[in-house]
Every structure is written in C-alpha cells, then in structure tokens.
Design an enzyme around this catalytic site. Structure first.
Site, PDB file in Angstrom:
ATOM      1  N   GLY A 187       0.811  -1.232   0.000  1.00 46.26           N
ATOM      2  CA  GLY A 187       0.000   0.000   0.000  1.00 46.26           C
ATOM      3  C   GLY A 187       0.837   1.271   0.000  1.00 46.26           C
ATOM      4  N   ASP A 201       5.893  12.151  -7.558  1.00 43.81           N
ATOM      5  CA  ASP A 201       5.344  12.245  -6.204  1.00 43.81           C
ATOM      6  C   ASP A 201       6.282  13.063  -5.307  1.00 43.81           C
ATOM      7  OD1 ASP A 201       3.460  11.121  -4.013  1.00 43.81           O
ATOM      8  OD2 ASP A 201       5.459  10.570  -3.297  1.00 43.81           O
ATOM      9  N   LYS A 205       5.687  16.760  -3.313  1.00 43.78           N
ATOM     10  CA  LYS A 205       5.971  17.030  -1.894  1.00 43.78           C
ATOM     11  C   LYS A 205       6.984  18.157  -1.742  1.00 43.78           C
ATOM     12  CE  LYS A 205       4.932  12.243  -0.710  1.00 43.78           C
ATOM     13  NZ  LYS A 205       5.486  10.895  -0.753  1.00 43.78           N
TER      14      LYS A 205
HETATM   15  P1  NDP Z   1      -6.146   3.727  -2.280  1.00 42.11           P
HETATM   16  O1  NDP Z   1      -6.159   3.465  -3.726  1.00 42.11           O
HETATM   17  O2  NDP Z   1      -5.739   2.650  -1.361  1.00 42.11           O
HETATM   18  O3  NDP Z   1      -7.595   4.226  -1.821  1.00 42.11           O
HETATM   19  C1  NDP Z   1      -8.349   5.161  -2.567  1.00 42.11           C
HETATM   20  C2  NDP Z   1      -9.765   5.181  -2.026  1.00 42.11           C
HETATM   21  O4  NDP Z   1     -10.499   6.185  -2.714  1.00 42.11           O
HETATM   22  C3  NDP Z   1     -10.516   3.864  -2.212  1.00 42.11           C
HETATM   23  O5  NDP Z   1     -11.432   3.686  -1.162  1.00 42.11           O
HETATM   24  C4  NDP Z   1     -11.267   4.111  -3.538  1.00 42.11           C
HETATM   25  O6  NDP Z   1     -12.445   3.347  -3.618  1.00 42.11           O
HETATM   26  C5  NDP Z   1     -11.608   5.574  -3.385  1.00 42.11           C
HETATM   27  N1  NDP Z   1     -11.751   6.237  -4.674  1.00 42.11           N
HETATM   28  C6  NDP Z   1     -10.753   6.545  -5.538  1.00 42.11           C
HETATM   29  N2  NDP Z   1     -11.261   7.164  -6.618  1.00 42.11           N
HETATM   30  C7  NDP Z   1     -12.599   7.228  -6.438  1.00 42.11           C
HETATM   31  C8  NDP Z   1     -13.668   7.747  -7.211  1.00 42.11           C
HETATM   32  N3  NDP Z   1     -13.470   8.322  -8.399  1.00 42.11           N
HETATM   33  N4  NDP Z   1     -14.922   7.661  -6.702  1.00 42.11           N
HETATM   34  C9  NDP Z   1     -15.136   7.080  -5.504  1.00 42.11           C
HETATM   35  N5  NDP Z   1     -14.165   6.572  -4.710  1.00 42.11           N
HETATM   36  C10 NDP Z   1     -12.903   6.648  -5.188  1.00 42.11           C
HETATM   37  O7  NDP Z   1      -5.240   5.028  -2.082  1.00 42.11           O
HETATM   38  P2  NDP Z   1      -4.382   5.421  -0.803  1.00 42.11           P
HETATM   39  O8  NDP Z   1      -5.200   5.307   0.409  1.00 42.11           O
HETATM   40  O9  NDP Z   1      -3.075   4.711  -0.862  1.00 42.11           O
HETATM   41  O10 NDP Z   1      -4.039   6.948  -1.123  1.00 42.11           O
HETATM   42  C11 NDP Z   1      -5.034   7.937  -1.015  1.00 42.11           C
HETATM   43  C12 NDP Z   1      -4.371   9.317  -1.097  1.00 42.11           C
HETATM   44  O11 NDP Z   1      -3.443   9.441  -0.030  1.00 42.11           O
HETATM   45  C13 NDP Z   1      -3.569   9.551  -2.370  1.00 42.11           C
HETATM   46  O12 NDP Z   1      -3.661  10.911  -2.719  1.00 42.11           O
HETATM   47  C14 NDP Z   1      -2.127   9.236  -1.947  1.00 42.11           C
HETATM   48  O13 NDP Z   1      -1.180   9.932  -2.705  1.00 42.11           O
HETATM   49  C15 NDP Z   1      -2.142   9.746  -0.528  1.00 42.11           C
HETATM   50  N6  NDP Z   1      -1.154   9.144   0.345  1.00 42.11           N
HETATM   51  C16 NDP Z   1      -1.015   7.770   0.394  1.00 42.11           C
HETATM   52  C17 NDP Z   1      -0.126   7.202   1.272  1.00 42.11           C
HETATM   53  C18 NDP Z   1       0.049   5.736   1.353  1.00 42.11           C
HETATM   54  O14 NDP Z   1       0.925   5.280   2.113  1.00 42.11           O
HETATM   55  N7  NDP Z   1      -0.733   4.941   0.641  1.00 42.11           N
HETATM   56  C19 NDP Z   1       0.702   8.029   2.163  1.00 42.11           C
HETATM   57  C20 NDP Z   1       0.463   9.451   2.059  1.00 42.11           C
HETATM   58  C21 NDP Z   1      -0.435   9.972   1.170  1.00 42.11           C
HETATM   59  P3  NDP Z   1     -12.384   1.814  -4.184  1.00 42.11           P
HETATM   60  O15 NDP Z   1     -11.396   1.086  -3.321  1.00 42.11           O
HETATM   61  O16 NDP Z   1     -13.769   1.345  -4.007  1.00 42.11           O
HETATM   62  O17 NDP Z   1     -11.913   1.938  -5.593  1.00 42.11           O
HETATM   63  N1  HSE Z   2       3.519   6.738  -2.731  1.00 43.31           N
HETATM   64  C1  HSE Z   2       3.950   7.578  -1.669  1.00 43.31           C
HETATM   65  C2  HSE Z   2       5.317   7.143  -1.201  1.00 43.31           C
HETATM   66  C3  HSE Z   2       2.967   7.519  -0.533  1.00 43.31           C
HETATM   67  O1  HSE Z   2       5.713   6.015  -1.495  1.00 43.31           O
HETATM   68  O2  HSE Z   2       6.005   7.924  -0.543  1.00 43.31           O
HETATM   69  C4  HSE Z   2       3.287   8.484   0.575  1.00 43.31           C
HETATM   70  O3  HSE Z   2       3.129   9.792   0.161  1.00 43.31           O
END
Ligand code: NDP
Ligand code: HSE
Length: 436
Positions: A187, A201, A205
C-alpha cells in the site's frame, strides 16, 4: 461530550488507517481534542469491498456530493487521490463550509493556490500534513516549529516507495520490478507507480515543503524532476567504493538570485545520517539560521502512519474551530498576502557537485582529453578513477567527482566528452550533495 462529524472521501490504504486509529484510540484522541470524532460516511467506488471491511457506524456510499454537502458533517477528509473528482469534491466541501484535510499531495501541489483561496473566502481550514512524508509531522515542524528561522535549504528523502526500492536493490540485490510489486502490495505506491519511480510524487511534496519553508507560491511546474529508474547497480557500487550512498532526494535551496527546486538521485557521503535512512522511512533535513540543522525522520507511507497525520490534522482543526480565521496558522506558513516572488531557477543555474561515469577506450591520452575539457570549462575535479578492463575488453569505466559548479558548465562538458573518439556512449551524471 459533544462530537465532530467527519466524512471520508476514500476508504483505501489511508482511509482504513484513519478509521482503525479512531476506532482504537478514540477515547484518548477525544481527551486531546475536547470532543468525540465520529466518521459518519465514506465515499468509495466498490461498495461491497468497503462493507466487507466491517467498520461500525460508517455509511459507505458512491455519492461524493452527498458527503460534501451533508449539513451534519463538519470536516471532509480527502484520501481518494488524483485530480478529479477529488478537486471538485474538495472545492464543493469548502463551498459548503466544511473544513478539509487531504492526503493528496498532487492536489495541493498543483491546485493548492486555488484551494487555499477558496478556503480563505469561506473562512475554513485546509490541512495537509499527511500529504508530505506520511507519518512525519514535518509540515507542522517547518511551518510552526521553525517560524523563527530563515531557512537556507532543505533536502529530503520524501518518497517511501522509491527509498524502499533503492534500499532493497542495494542491500539485497533484488530486482527493481519485484520490489516495486511488493511496495504496491504493502500500500506504499501511488495508484500510478510511475509517480513514485519517476520522481513526480517527490516533486509534489517538494513543491509543498519549499512553499512553507520560503514563503513562495506553490509552483510544481518549476521543479526539475528525475526519478530512480536509471540508477544502475554499477553506479550504486562505484558510489559505495568512493564513500557515498545514492539516495533519491528532493532539494530546495534559497539563493540570492532565485530558488533551486530539484528532485533527483543524489550521492551523499555515507557517514551522513540521511544516507542511512532505509526502506519506507523518509527523512527531511532543514537548515535554519537560528536553529542550525534539524532532521525529521519516520515512516513515509503506509496505512496507520499516514492515518496518524490525518487524525492529527483533524484534532488540530477541532481545536481551532472557535478561533477566528485570521488567527489560524496560515496554510503556507507565511501570511497569504506576504508570499515572495523570488524566481525559481532554471536547471542550468543549479549549483552542485557531480558524479560522472563514462566508458573510455583503454589507451594513452584518454584521461588527458577528458580533463582538458573539464579544465577549459573551469570545472575542478575532486577525484578521477579509471577501473580495470573486464577480461579482454578494451573499454574501461572512468568515474569522476567534481567540486561544486554550475550545472550549465557540467552539461557543456558532458556534450564535449561524449564527442571524444576515445569515449563510448553517454556520460552518466548524478548530482552530489554534502549536506553539511
Ligand atoms: P487507495 O487506492 O488505497 O484508496 C483510494 C480510495 O479512494 C478507495 O477507497 C477508492 O475506492 C476511493 N476512490 C478513488 N477514486 C474514487 C472515485 N473516483 N470515486 C469514488 N471513490 C474513489 O489510495 P491510498 O489510500 O493509498 O491513497 C489515497 C491518497 O493518499 C492519495 O492521494 C495518496 O497519494 C495519498 N497518500 C497515500 C499514502 C500511502 O501510504 N498509501 C501516504 C500518504 C499519502 P475503491 O477502493 O472502491 O476503488
Ligand atoms: N507513494 C507515496 C510514497 C505515498 O511512497 O512515498 C506516501 O506519500
């Protein structure tokens, strides 16, 4: 105890971290915030998958508009990622008087100026701690903790996926594609992992960090961006032999004539703390004139580490709900009417030291030809090493380390060296920073 209602846009890696933390630590968090924090609803695409997660009391929906316009919801937390529909939903939430927390660095780096202006008009807060360096509270540290300082430069490992890949390749000799697949399964990676691998990315940042460090507007397009995909095992090994590690760094430097904004693989002396930041860990080194060097270290990605930053932002908002908008911490650390127009510099004006690697024919005079080109362009060479030929080959790797010089001069030198009859193929160039 009264409660504050939260609507989530996204219940993926980060959203689940937030829901899990609030379910587990809700009482403790309420004692800090002064009220209960309750997640009312969450937007997802796949209802069945979200329902199977079994979070009590969270109504999952495919209707984002319903979440951001719900009069019962005080704070909207965007964790869906990407441009659209995230941007429209965040603007709509602001329009409906909701405070917003977002983990989406692409959204803030590219559309932040528009979002902050809309939030100022409505007197609501937009918080984005989780958008930079996952679980490390680096936004708060730089924006508030270092408010006394003129910041000269900052440099950080700010992409967890990239650092995880470089570390596994360096320490275990693992294959690039194999490690990337593991980062995705854990993830860490973006929905489109080229954002991690090609430095986009990290550039998002760095855009945010540079703004809060120097009080300049967000300007993602001005960031020079290079990823890790061209770093070879040979370069990693030669760097080690010379006492350096290769890390993917975001660097922002304030100079009299402008600001350097750059993201690229970088040789760092192996003895520096930041050279020893491995795996998914991130670190940001900040040089302030009053405090000196400070470094912020921790997990740069992952469900609960990032959820920790999201919940901290929610608590911050809850604590300031009663403060007049003019008394809140400005989004970009400096008052919005006091941002500086100091220009972002073009790459040719960057100043750095350089690692150059080339393949030369093993014959007399080759090194003299190369050093003549460097000398004519006033580039001082700190070290030059010619490796042994392998087997019967007549070709040898030559590695040079330069002293600090303008990038334009190095680019001219590379162009001339590549034209020498005794040099084969392209010259590899990696910037070096002593971070002293
Ligand atoms: P995921 O892909 O794991 O989760 C995205 C979520 O948003 C899912 O629940 C998805 O639903 C929902 N979603 C996405 N697009 C739509 C849409 N068009 N309509 C409705 N629901 C939608 O992403 P992450 O949690 O990993 O990341 C989320 C954000 O956080 C991103 O901007 C990422 O850059 C940021 N981030 C992530 C980190 C990480 O460690 N993963 C760390 C720091 C920031 P479904 O699953 O049903 O498709
Ligand atoms: N894809 C990003 C990373 C998530 O690997 O650092 C955290 O912003």
């Amino acid at each position: 105890m009264k409660s504050v209602k939260v609507g989530l846009l996204g219940l993926g890696t980060v959203g689940q971290g937030v829901a899990t933390i609030l379910a587990r630590n809700g009482d403790e968090i309420a004692r800090r915030a002064g009220c209960d924090i309750v997640i009312k609803s969450a937007l997802v695409r796949n209802l069945g998958k979200a329902e199977a997660l079994g979070f009590d009391g969270i109504a999952v929906t495919q209707d984002g508009k319903a979440v951001v316009t719900d009069p019962d919801i005080d704070i909207v937390v965007e964790m869906m990622g990407g441009d659209e529909p995230a941007l429209s939903l965040v603007l709509s939430a602001i329009e409906h008087g909701k405070h917003v927390v977002t983990a989406n660095k692409a959204l803030i780096a590219v559309h932040g100026n528009q979002i902050f202006s809309a939030a100022a008009d409505k007197g609501v807060v937009v918080a984005f701690e989780p958008a930079v360096a996952g679980g490390i509270p680096v936004i708060k540290a730089v924006r508030e903790g270092l408010a006394a300082n003129r910041i000269a430069w900052l440099a950080g490992i700010i992409n967890g996926t990239g650092n995880f890949i470089l570390t596994e390749m360096t320490q275990k000799g693992r294959d690039f594609a194999d490690v990337l697949a593991e980062a995705q399964a854990l993830g860490y990676a973006e929905a489109d992992p080229t954002f991690d691998v090609e430095g986009i990315d990290a550039a998002h940042k760095l855009t945010i960090l540079a703004s809060i460090a120097f009080g300049i507007p967000l300007q993602f397009d001005a960031v020079y961006t290079e990823g890790i995909s061209k770093v070879t095992r040979d370069d990693v090994a030669f760097a080690e032999e010379l006492g350096y590690r290769i890390k993917h760094l975001g660097v922002a430097k304030m100079r009299d004539d402008g600001v350097e904004l750059r993201v690229h693989p970088t040789l760092i002396p192996a003895s520096r703390l930041i050279a020893n930041v491995n795996g998914v860990m991130n670190a940001v080194l900040v040089q302030g004139d009053a405090v000196g060097p400070t470094m912020y270290y921790g997990p740069g990605a992952g469900s609960e580490p990032t959820g920790s930053s999201v919940v901290a932002d929610i608590v911050d908002i809850v604590r300031t709900l009663s403060a007049a908008p003019g008394h809140r911490v400005p989004n970009l650390a400096f008052q919005s009417d006091s941002l500086s127009s100091h220009p972002a510099l073009a790459p040719d004006a960057f100043e750095s030291s350089y690692y150059l690697r080339l393949t030369a024919i093993d014959q007399p005079g080759v090194l003299a030809d190369i050093t003549r080109v460097m000398g004519e362009l006033d580039i001082s060479i700190e070290a030059i090493v010619q490796k042994e030929p392998v087997g019967d080959s007549v070709e040898v790797p030559v590695i040079m380390l330069t002293r600090q010089v303008r990038e334009g001069a190095v680019n001219s030198a590379i162009a001339q060296i590549e034209k020498l009859a005794s040099v084969k193929g392209e010259v590899t160039r990696i910037r070096m920073e002593t971070l002293g």
